[in-house]
Scaffold this motif. Structure first.
Motif, PDB file in Angstrom:
ATOM      1  N   ALA A  56     -23.597  -9.990  10.197  1.00  0.00           N
ATOM      2  CA  ALA A  56     -23.334  -8.944   9.209  1.00  0.00           C
ATOM      3  C   ALA A  56     -22.116  -9.234   8.335  1.00  0.00           C
ATOM      4  O   ALA A  56     -21.763  -8.427   7.505  1.00  0.00           O
ATOM      5  CB  ALA A  56     -23.147  -7.610   9.932  1.00  0.00           C
ATOM      6  N   GLU A  57     -21.472 -10.373   8.518  1.00  0.00           N
ATOM      7  CA  GLU A  57     -20.281 -10.709   7.748  1.00  0.00           C
ATOM      8  C   GLU A  57     -20.692 -11.061   6.321  1.00  0.00           C
ATOM      9  O   GLU A  57     -21.235 -12.111   6.062  1.00  0.00           O
ATOM     10  CB  GLU A  57     -19.595 -11.885   8.429  1.00  0.00           C
ATOM     11  N   ASN A  58     -20.460 -10.153   5.383  1.00  0.00           N
ATOM     12  CA  ASN A  58     -20.992 -10.312   4.040  1.00  0.00           C
ATOM     13  C   ASN A  58     -19.961 -10.398   2.941  1.00  0.00           C
ATOM     14  O   ASN A  58     -20.303 -10.745   1.825  1.00  0.00           O
ATOM     15  CB  ASN A  58     -21.921  -9.140   3.714  1.00  0.00           C
ATOM     16  N   SER A  59     -18.722 -10.042   3.180  1.00  0.00           N
ATOM     17  CA  SER A  59     -17.767  -9.995   2.081  1.00  0.00           C
ATOM     18  C   SER A  59     -16.351 -10.296   2.565  1.00  0.00           C
ATOM     19  O   SER A  59     -16.060 -10.233   3.755  1.00  0.00           O
ATOM     20  CB  SER A  59     -17.815  -8.635   1.409  1.00  0.00           C
ATOM     21  N   LEU A  60     -15.498 -10.607   1.586  1.00  0.00           N
ATOM     22  CA  LEU A  60     -14.122 -10.987   1.877  1.00  0.00           C
ATOM     23  C   LEU A  60     -13.202 -10.295   0.873  1.00  0.00           C
ATOM     24  O   LEU A  60     -13.489 -10.287  -0.326  1.00  0.00           O
ATOM     25  CB  LEU A  60     -13.981 -12.511   1.751  1.00  0.00           C
ATOM     26  N   ILE A  61     -12.115  -9.726   1.361  1.00  0.00           N
ATOM     27  CA  ILE A  61     -11.082  -9.134   0.513  1.00  0.00           C
ATOM     28  C   ILE A  61      -9.748  -9.704   0.971  1.00  0.00           C
ATOM     29  O   ILE A  61      -9.470  -9.749   2.173  1.00  0.00           O
ATOM     30  CB  ILE A  61     -11.023  -7.594   0.629  1.00  0.00           C
ATOM     31  N   ILE A  62      -8.914 -10.122   0.012  1.00  0.00           N
ATOM     32  CA  ILE A  62      -7.560 -10.564   0.335  1.00  0.00           C
ATOM     33  C   ILE A  62      -6.585  -9.647  -0.400  1.00  0.00           C
ATOM     34  O   ILE A  62      -6.643  -9.522  -1.621  1.00  0.00           O
ATOM     35  CB  ILE A  62      -7.333 -12.037  -0.038  1.00  0.00           C
ATOM     36  N   LEU A  63      -5.737  -8.988   0.379  1.00  0.00           N
ATOM     37  CA  LEU A  63      -4.741  -8.057  -0.144  1.00  0.00           C
ATOM     38  C   LEU A  63      -3.368  -8.707  -0.091  1.00  0.00           C
ATOM     39  O   LEU A  63      -3.080  -9.469   0.828  1.00  0.00           O
ATOM     40  CB  LEU A  63      -4.703  -6.778   0.695  1.00  0.00           C
ATOM     41  N   GLU A  64      -2.517  -8.385  -1.066  1.00  0.00           N
ATOM     42  CA  GLU A  64      -1.124  -8.815  -1.040  1.00  0.00           C
ATOM     43  C   GLU A  64      -0.261  -7.560  -1.051  1.00  0.00           C
ATOM     44  O   GLU A  64      -0.484  -6.671  -1.865  1.00  0.00           O
ATOM     45  CB  GLU A  64      -0.807  -9.679  -2.254  1.00  0.00           C
ATOM     46  N   MET A  65       0.701  -7.505  -0.132  1.00  0.00           N
ATOM     47  CA  MET A  65       1.534  -6.301  -0.019  1.00  0.00           C
ATOM     48  C   MET A  65       2.885  -6.647   0.588  1.00  0.00           C
ATOM     49  O   MET A  65       3.006  -7.667   1.268  1.00  0.00           O
ATOM     50  CB  MET A  65       0.828  -5.266   0.859  1.00  0.00           C
ATOM     51  N   PRO A  66       3.879  -5.794   0.334  1.00  0.00           N
ATOM     52  CA  PRO A  66       5.153  -5.970   1.035  1.00  0.00           C
ATOM     53  C   PRO A  66       4.926  -5.780   2.542  1.00  0.00           C
ATOM     54  O   PRO A  66       4.149  -4.919   2.958  1.00  0.00           O
ATOM     55  CB  PRO A  66       6.035  -4.854   0.479  1.00  0.00           C
ATOM     56  N   ILE A  67       5.597  -6.593   3.327  1.00  0.00           N
ATOM     57  CA  ILE A  67       5.375  -6.551   4.771  1.00  0.00           C
ATOM     58  C   ILE A  67       5.740  -5.191   5.359  1.00  0.00           C
ATOM     59  O   ILE A  67       5.134  -4.741   6.327  1.00  0.00           O
ATOM     60  CB  ILE A  67       6.110  -7.708   5.481  1.00  0.00           C
ATOM     61  N   LYS A  68       6.680  -4.494   4.729  1.00  0.00           N
ATOM     62  CA  LYS A  68       7.075  -3.171   5.232  1.00  0.00           C
ATOM     63  C   LYS A  68       5.973  -2.131   5.020  1.00  0.00           C
ATOM     64  O   LYS A  68       5.944  -1.114   5.700  1.00  0.00           O
ATOM     65  CB  LYS A  68       8.379  -2.703   4.588  1.00  0.00           C
ATOM     66  N   ASP A  69       5.040  -2.395   4.083  1.00  0.00           N
ATOM     67  CA  ASP A  69       3.951  -1.456   3.805  1.00  0.00           C
ATOM     68  C   ASP A  69       2.675  -1.752   4.595  1.00  0.00           C
ATOM     69  O   ASP A  69       1.702  -1.004   4.491  1.00  0.00           O
ATOM     70  CB  ASP A  69       3.602  -1.469   2.312  1.00  0.00           C
ATOM     71  N   TYR A  70       2.676  -2.837   5.371  1.00  0.00           N
ATOM     72  CA  TYR A  70       1.476  -3.217   6.121  1.00  0.00           C
ATOM     73  C   TYR A  70       1.229  -2.258   7.273  1.00  0.00           C
ATOM     74  O   TYR A  70       2.074  -2.074   8.138  1.00  0.00           O
ATOM     75  CB  TYR A  70       1.628  -4.639   6.654  1.00  0.00           C
ATOM     76  N   THR A  71       0.079  -1.607   7.240  1.00  0.00           N
ATOM     77  CA  THR A  71      -0.348  -0.725   8.317  1.00  0.00           C
ATOM     78  C   THR A  71      -1.824  -0.984   8.581  1.00  0.00           C
ATOM     79  O   THR A  71      -2.675  -0.614   7.760  1.00  0.00           O
ATOM     80  CB  THR A  71      -0.165   0.759   7.937  1.00  0.00           C
TER      81      THR A  71
END
Length: 125
Positions: A29-44
């Motif tokens: 079922a692996e159909n898509s990929l998203i890569i996000l960039e964010m400040p490490i302090k905002d990673y949740t």
């Protein structure tokens, strides 16, 4: 590892054919990929998973890479949905920076292709 190298590695891992051993480990079922960039302090992770799951999708795989001296983070998400438009809009709404995305043909691209074919037919009249 630079941002471009990380994205290239994730795309290569996503698009290369699976061996039988890898196939047993991964979901079809692996159909898509998203890569996000964010400040490490905002990673949740819980918030990212909530956004994905509120759009009727599931995270199949997740990997991270610290960049910019550890102040920024690249988050790679492999999802079990083929049309990412609603998830991308949700990430936009919650101010996430989507660096890259890939999706297999979904409803939106099929509809766009159909409309383009209709336009070309109309122009040929």
């Amino acid at each position: 590892m630079s941002t471009k190298e990380f994205i290239k590695k994730q795309v290569e891992n996503f698009s290369k054919p699976l061996t039988p051993e890898q196939f047993s480990e991964l979901s079809e079922a692996e159909n898509s990929l998203i890569i996000l960039e964010m400040p490490i302090k905002d990673y949740t992770l819980t918030e990212i998973a909530r956004i994905v799951e509120s759009n009727n999708a599931h995270v199949i795989s997740l990997s991270t890479l610290p960049i910019s001296g550890g102040s920024e983070l690249l988050v790679s998400l492999k999802l079990d949905i083929s049309d990412l438009t609603t998830i991308l809009r949700s990430f936009e709404r919650f101010n996430y920076n989507v660096t890259y995305f890939f999706m297999k043909e979904g409803e939106v691209t099929d509809k766009q292709k159909e409309r383009l074919d209709e336009l070309m037919y109309y122009l040929d009249m």
